[in-house]
Design a protein around this motif. Structure first.
Motif, short mmCIF file in Angstrom:
data_model
loop_
_atom_site.label_atom_id
_atom_site.label_comp_id
_atom_site.label_asym_id
_atom_site.label_seq_id
_atom_site.Cartn_x
_atom_site.Cartn_y
_atom_site.Cartn_z
N ARG A 161 0.46 -1.39 0.24
CA ARG A 161 0.16 -0.06 -0.49
C ARG A 161 0.82 0.65 0.17
O ARG A 161 0.53 2.46 -0.23
CB ARG A 161 -0.82 -0.36 1.49
CG ARG A 161 -2.22 -1.11 1.03
CD ARG A 161 -3.10 -0.22 1.64
NE ARG A 161 -2.96 -0.69 2.99
CZ ARG A 161 -2.44 -1.99 4.36
NH1 ARG A 161 -2.77 -3.06 3.80
NH2 ARG A 161 -1.67 -1.58 5.45
N ARG A 162 2.00 1.24 0.47
CA ARG A 162 2.94 2.61 1.02
C ARG A 162 3.76 2.60 -0.53
O ARG A 162 5.08 3.47 -0.86
CB ARG A 162 3.73 2.10 1.61
CG ARG A 162 3.45 2.35 3.30
CD ARG A 162 3.02 4.05 3.50
NE ARG A 162 3.64 4.77 3.97
CZ ARG A 162 4.90 4.79 4.85
NH1 ARG A 162 4.33 3.93 6.48
NH2 ARG A 162 5.38 5.55 5.28
N GLY A 163 3.59 1.94 -1.74
CA GLY A 163 4.26 1.48 -2.82
C GLY A 163 5.59 1.01 -2.73
O GLY A 163 6.81 1.88 -3.56
N ASN A 164 6.05 0.39 -1.31
CA ASN A 164 7.68 -0.18 -1.44
C ASN A 164 8.07 -1.53 -2.14
O ASN A 164 8.58 -2.28 -2.23
CB ASN A 164 7.42 -0.16 0.26
CG ASN A 164 7.60 1.33 0.34
OD1 ASN A 164 8.30 2.16 -0.36
ND2 ASN A 164 6.79 1.50 1.39
N LEU A 165 7.22 -1.95 -2.97
CA LEU A 165 7.05 -3.43 -3.22
C LEU A 165 7.22 -2.82 -4.73
O LEU A 165 5.91 -2.43 -5.81
CB LEU A 165 5.99 -4.12 -2.70
CG LEU A 165 6.19 -4.81 -0.99
CD1 LEU A 165 4.66 -6.14 -1.15
CD2 LEU A 165 7.21 -5.57 -0.85
N ARG A 166 7.87 -4.15 -6.04
CA ARG A 166 7.68 -4.21 -7.09
C ARG A 166 7.21 -5.15 -7.98
O ARG A 166 6.24 -5.17 -8.78
CB ARG A 166 9.33 -4.59 -7.96
CG ARG A 166 10.42 -3.96 -7.58
CD ARG A 166 11.30 -3.75 -8.07
NE ARG A 166 12.46 -2.63 -7.74
CZ ARG A 166 13.71 -2.80 -7.98
NH1 ARG A 166 14.34 -3.42 -8.79
NH2 ARG A 166 14.76 -1.44 -7.37
N ILE A 167 5.82 -5.99 -6.92
CA ILE A 167 4.91 -6.86 -7.00
C ILE A 167 3.51 -6.25 -7.06
O ILE A 167 3.45 -5.40 -5.94
CB ILE A 167 5.42 -7.75 -6.78
CG1 ILE A 167 5.26 -8.13 -4.83
CG2 ILE A 167 6.83 -8.86 -6.96
CD1 ILE A 167 5.50 -9.17 -4.62
N TYR A 209 21.71 -10.39 4.19
CA TYR A 209 20.17 -10.69 3.75
C TYR A 209 19.68 -9.01 2.80
O TYR A 209 18.75 -9.08 2.35
CB TYR A 209 19.53 -11.17 4.87
CG TYR A 209 17.98 -10.67 5.07
CD1 TYR A 209 17.13 -11.79 4.22
CD2 TYR A 209 16.91 -9.54 5.76
CE1 TYR A 209 16.33 -12.05 4.59
CE2 TYR A 209 15.74 -10.02 5.98
CZ TYR A 209 15.10 -11.30 5.03
OH TYR A 209 14.16 -11.71 5.23
N VAL A 210 20.13 -7.99 3.47
CA VAL A 210 19.75 -7.18 3.33
C VAL A 210 19.84 -6.81 2.11
O VAL A 210 19.47 -6.29 0.79
CB VAL A 210 20.03 -5.28 4.16
CG1 VAL A 210 19.48 -4.37 3.38
CG2 VAL A 210 19.73 -5.80 5.56
N LYS A 211 21.20 -7.47 1.10
CA LYS A 211 21.40 -7.38 0.30
C LYS A 211 20.68 -7.62 -0.44
O LYS A 211 20.41 -7.66 -1.87
CB LYS A 211 23.08 -7.16 -0.08
CG LYS A 211 24.07 -6.96 0.32
CD LYS A 211 25.87 -7.11 0.21
CE LYS A 211 26.41 -6.13 0.43
NZ LYS A 211 27.82 -6.63 0.68
N LEU A 212 20.53 -9.38 -0.05
CA LEU A 212 19.70 -10.06 -0.62
C LEU A 212 17.72 -8.95 -1.51
O LEU A 212 17.51 -9.02 -2.58
CB LEU A 212 19.16 -11.05 -0.45
CG LEU A 212 18.14 -11.99 -1.17
CD1 LEU A 212 18.46 -12.53 -2.67
CD2 LEU A 212 18.07 -13.14 -0.18
N LEU A 213 17.89 -8.29 -0.31
CA LEU A 213 16.02 -7.66 -0.33
C LEU A 213 16.42 -6.21 -1.72
O LEU A 213 15.01 -6.13 -2.68
CB LEU A 213 15.92 -7.30 0.59
CG LEU A 213 15.61 -8.21 2.04
CD1 LEU A 213 15.37 -7.30 3.45
CD2 LEU A 213 14.35 -9.05 1.93
N THR A 214 17.73 -5.88 -1.55
CA THR A 214 18.10 -5.03 -2.02
C THR A 214 18.25 -4.91 -3.66
O THR A 214 18.14 -4.26 -4.37
CB THR A 214 18.23 -3.47 -1.62
OG1 THR A 214 19.67 -4.46 -1.34
CG2 THR A 214 17.91 -3.65 -0.41
N GLY A 215 18.63 -6.38 -4.07
CA GLY A 215 19.21 -6.88 -5.38
C GLY A 215 19.92 -6.39 -5.80
O GLY A 215 20.33 -6.05 -7.19
N ARG A 216 21.20 -6.58 -4.50
CA ARG A 216 22.12 -6.14 -4.79
C ARG A 216 23.60 -8.01 -5.21
O ARG A 216 24.84 -7.50 -4.12
CB ARG A 216 23.40 -5.72 -4.09
CG ARG A 216 22.44 -3.96 -4.12
CD ARG A 216 22.39 -2.62 -2.65
NE ARG A 216 23.63 -2.92 -2.17
CZ ARG A 216 23.60 -2.96 -0.63
NH1 ARG A 216 22.97 -2.77 -0.30
NH2 ARG A 216 24.83 -2.37 -0.39
#
Length: 219
Positions: A161-167, A209-216
């Motif tokens: 709802r906050r627009g924070n996901l790409r799905i 884990y954070v790198k995985l979440l941010t696509g890095r």
């Protein structure tokens, strides 16, 4: 002969008794039930589900064995309630960590993972209870998974709802929820326990884990 002056009698002081707050019957019952729960968690954590007999649980809780059946229908009834009760405690702790985090989706997800590690540190018996739960307490294990999935899904829907996901596909939200939960469970099993003892995972685990979440991860 002169009369002696009259001496006024000393006032008799009534001792003040400290007020006692007596527990109601319902409160006493809840205290006993909590003691049985805590005893069961300790024994399952130490000896596994198979070693958690009613006799051992009541002895650890300090209550009569017959009292057990005033609160639980059977030994299995208690064991099936353990994980859902722990799951609720876990939810409350992580919720507090997320609320204290900066208003940023990655910061909130970092808080969820670190909060899970914090909970394991405070409740070292959880890992054994969880690892054996699928077989020894299937009803409670399924309820635990449902509760954690519901909680995580609400979190992802909030980010959506906050627009924070790409799905945006609801099916993808379900899959993402299970991926994040599975990753958390695996990381805890791999990095939080050595020879049955809790070990705080290094910050590198969280940062990767954070790198995985941010696509890095992948170029």
């Amino acid at each position: 002969m002169t009369d002696s002056p009259a001496v006024a009698p000393k006032p008799v002081s009534t001792p003040v008794r400290p007020s006692r707050t007596r527990l109601s019957r319902a409160e006493k019952a809840e205290v006993t039930r909590t003691r049985l729960f805590e005893a069961a968690i300790q024994i399952v954590g130490e000896q596994g589900y198979a070693g958690a007999s009613v006799a051992l649980i009541t002895a650890r809780a300090g209550v009569a064995q017959g009292t057990f059946y005033n609160y639980f229908e059977s030994r299995q009834d208690l064991l099936d309630q353990l994980l859902p009760a722990i799951s609720e405690q876990l939810h409350e702790l992580i919720r507090d960590r997320v609320r204290a985090a900066p208003d940023d989706p990655i910061a909130r997800e970092r808080a969820r993972l670190c909060g899970f590690f914090d909970f394991l540190e405070e409740s070292p018996h959880l890992f054994k209870i969880l690892s054996e739960g699928m077989v020894q307490a299937p009803v409670g294990f399924r309820r635990h998974l449902e509760m954690q999935s519901e909680s995580y899904r609400r979190a992802m829907e909030y980010e959506l709802r906050r627009g924070n996901l790409r799905i945006s596909d609801p099916r993808e939200i379900d899959i993402l929820t299970q991926m994040l939960l599975s990753t958390r469970e695996y990381l805890s099993g791999r990095f939080c326990y050595v020879d049955g003892q809790f070990v705080r995972p290094s910050e590198l685990v969280v940062e990767t884990y954070v790198k995985l979440l941010t696509g890095r991860i992948f170029a």
